[in-house]
Design a protein around this motif. Structure first.
Motif, short mmCIF file in Angstrom:
data_model
loop_
_atom_site.label_atom_id
_atom_site.label_comp_id
_atom_site.label_asym_id
_atom_site.label_seq_id
_atom_site.Cartn_x
_atom_site.Cartn_y
_atom_site.Cartn_z
N PRO A 83 0.78 -1.16 0.00
CA PRO A 83 0.21 0.08 -0.09
C PRO A 83 0.83 1.33 0.04
N SER A 84 1.93 1.35 -0.70
CA SER A 84 2.85 2.46 -0.77
C SER A 84 2.16 3.66 -1.64
N SER A 85 2.49 4.78 -1.26
CA SER A 85 2.00 5.91 -2.15
C SER A 85 2.48 5.79 -3.43
N TYR A 86 3.62 5.31 -3.67
CA TYR A 86 4.36 5.14 -4.94
C TYR A 86 3.36 3.97 -5.81
N HIS A 89 -1.73 -17.75 -0.13
CA HIS A 89 -1.57 -16.91 1.23
C HIS A 89 -0.14 -16.22 1.34
N LEU A 90 0.81 -17.06 0.93
CA LEU A 90 2.21 -16.31 1.10
C LEU A 90 2.34 -15.23 0.09
N MET A 91 1.78 -15.24 -0.78
CA MET A 91 1.91 -13.86 -1.68
C MET A 91 1.28 -12.83 -1.18
N TRP A 92 0.14 -13.04 -0.75
CA TRP A 92 -0.73 -11.89 0.08
C TRP A 92 -0.02 -11.44 1.31
N ALA A 93 0.69 -12.26 2.05
CA ALA A 93 1.42 -12.00 3.26
C ALA A 93 2.63 -11.34 3.02
N CYS A 128 -5.43 -0.94 8.42
CA CYS A 128 -3.96 -0.65 8.55
C CYS A 128 -3.74 0.59 7.60
N GLU A 129 -4.22 0.88 6.60
CA GLU A 129 -3.98 1.98 5.56
C GLU A 129 -5.34 2.52 5.19
N CYS A 157 -2.61 -6.12 3.59
CA CYS A 157 -2.81 -4.47 3.58
C CYS A 157 -2.60 -3.69 2.21
N GLY A 158 -2.39 -4.41 1.14
CA GLY A 158 -2.26 -3.71 -0.19
C GLY A 158 -3.38 -4.37 -1.24
#
Length: 257
Positions: free
Chosen positions: A43-46, A110-114, A216-217, A121-122
């Protein structure tokens, strides 16, 4: 040479009629295209900006979390052998004229999302893998290819003289990364060395948001929803979260308005 056995699973062979080189895994030819391709984002601004302005960032392999990915040492030459005793550090995969966009053919891992969305959060974008295209810019990129990554039990070097040597270097990873089921768009950069590569927003087929993003974001969450309503109102949007009764991910359709 018309074929090369990489290991007990993978083989490279040349098609006589076209001269094209193909990869086989356990006797089955690897596909050249994929039905669906997913791009995971933190979830970065970039990354929010890339969603709003419809572009990929062309990564330099030196930034990859795997130091053996796209590593020059995957290609062996007689010159390398002469200099190997003089080397004081391992060659790093810093390729200033190369750009890579990493994607995957799986959305429910699941690992990809984590790992790649900061623990749900993305967000993730879905593309039709057969229609992936970019807005051409002669100053920016020189050709490009979309290929499936192969995963070896042990990294194998190939000789520099082999016609598939560069491709081998760019698409080979170790077996423990296989859960990623990666496809990557690879291009050599043009004179401007610009790493922002724009794509057609009409090619986006779906938007997936991690269930923890709202908490979280919160500002990023609201921004992503606004971008969807303005730029991608016709594509489906989902919240991805653990299923309430099953041990799997659940994709809840989100209707904004």
């Amino acid at each position: 040479m018309t074929e090369f056995q990489i290991d007990d699973e993978y083989k490279i062979f040349q098609e006589k009629e076209t001269g094209i080189w193909h990869y086989k895994k356990n006797g089955v030819i690897l596909p050249k295209k994929v039905e669906k391709a997913f791009k995971f984002y933190s979830p970065s601004s970039y990354n929010i900006d890339s969603l709003q302005n419809s572009y990929f960032h062309l990564s330099n392999p030196s930034s990859f979390n795997d130091p053996f990915d796209c590593n020059f040492n995957l290609i062996e030459s007689s010159e390398d052998l002469k200099k190997i005793n003089e080397m004081t550090t391992v060659k790093r995969n810093n390729t200033s004229n190369l750009g890579v966009v990493s994607m995957t053919e799986v959305i429910d891992n699941h690992l990809m999302w984590a790992h790649y969305t900061n623990n749900y959060c993305g967000f993730v974008l879905e593309f039709n893998g057969k229609e992936i295209s970019v807005i051409p810019n002669e100053d920016q990129t020189i050709g490009g290819t979309f290929i499936k990554v192969i995963y070896l039990k042990k990294l194998i070097k190939v000789k520099k003289e082999y016609p598939f040597a560069i491709q081998h270097m760019l698409r080979t990873k170790l077996k423990h990364w296989e859960y990623e089921q990666e496809w990557r768009f690879i291009t050599f950069l043009g004179p401007k060395r610009d790493r922002i590569l724009r794509y057609d927003p009409g090619k986006v087929k779906g938007l997936y948001i991690g269930y923890q993003m709202k908490d979280c974001e919160p500002s990023a969450y609201e921004t992503v929803l606004k971008i969807h309503s303005l730029l991608y109102p016709r594509i489906p949007i989902y919240i991805v979260k653990p299923h309430p009764t099953k041990l799997e991910l659940y994709f809840e359709s989100l209707k904004q308005f």
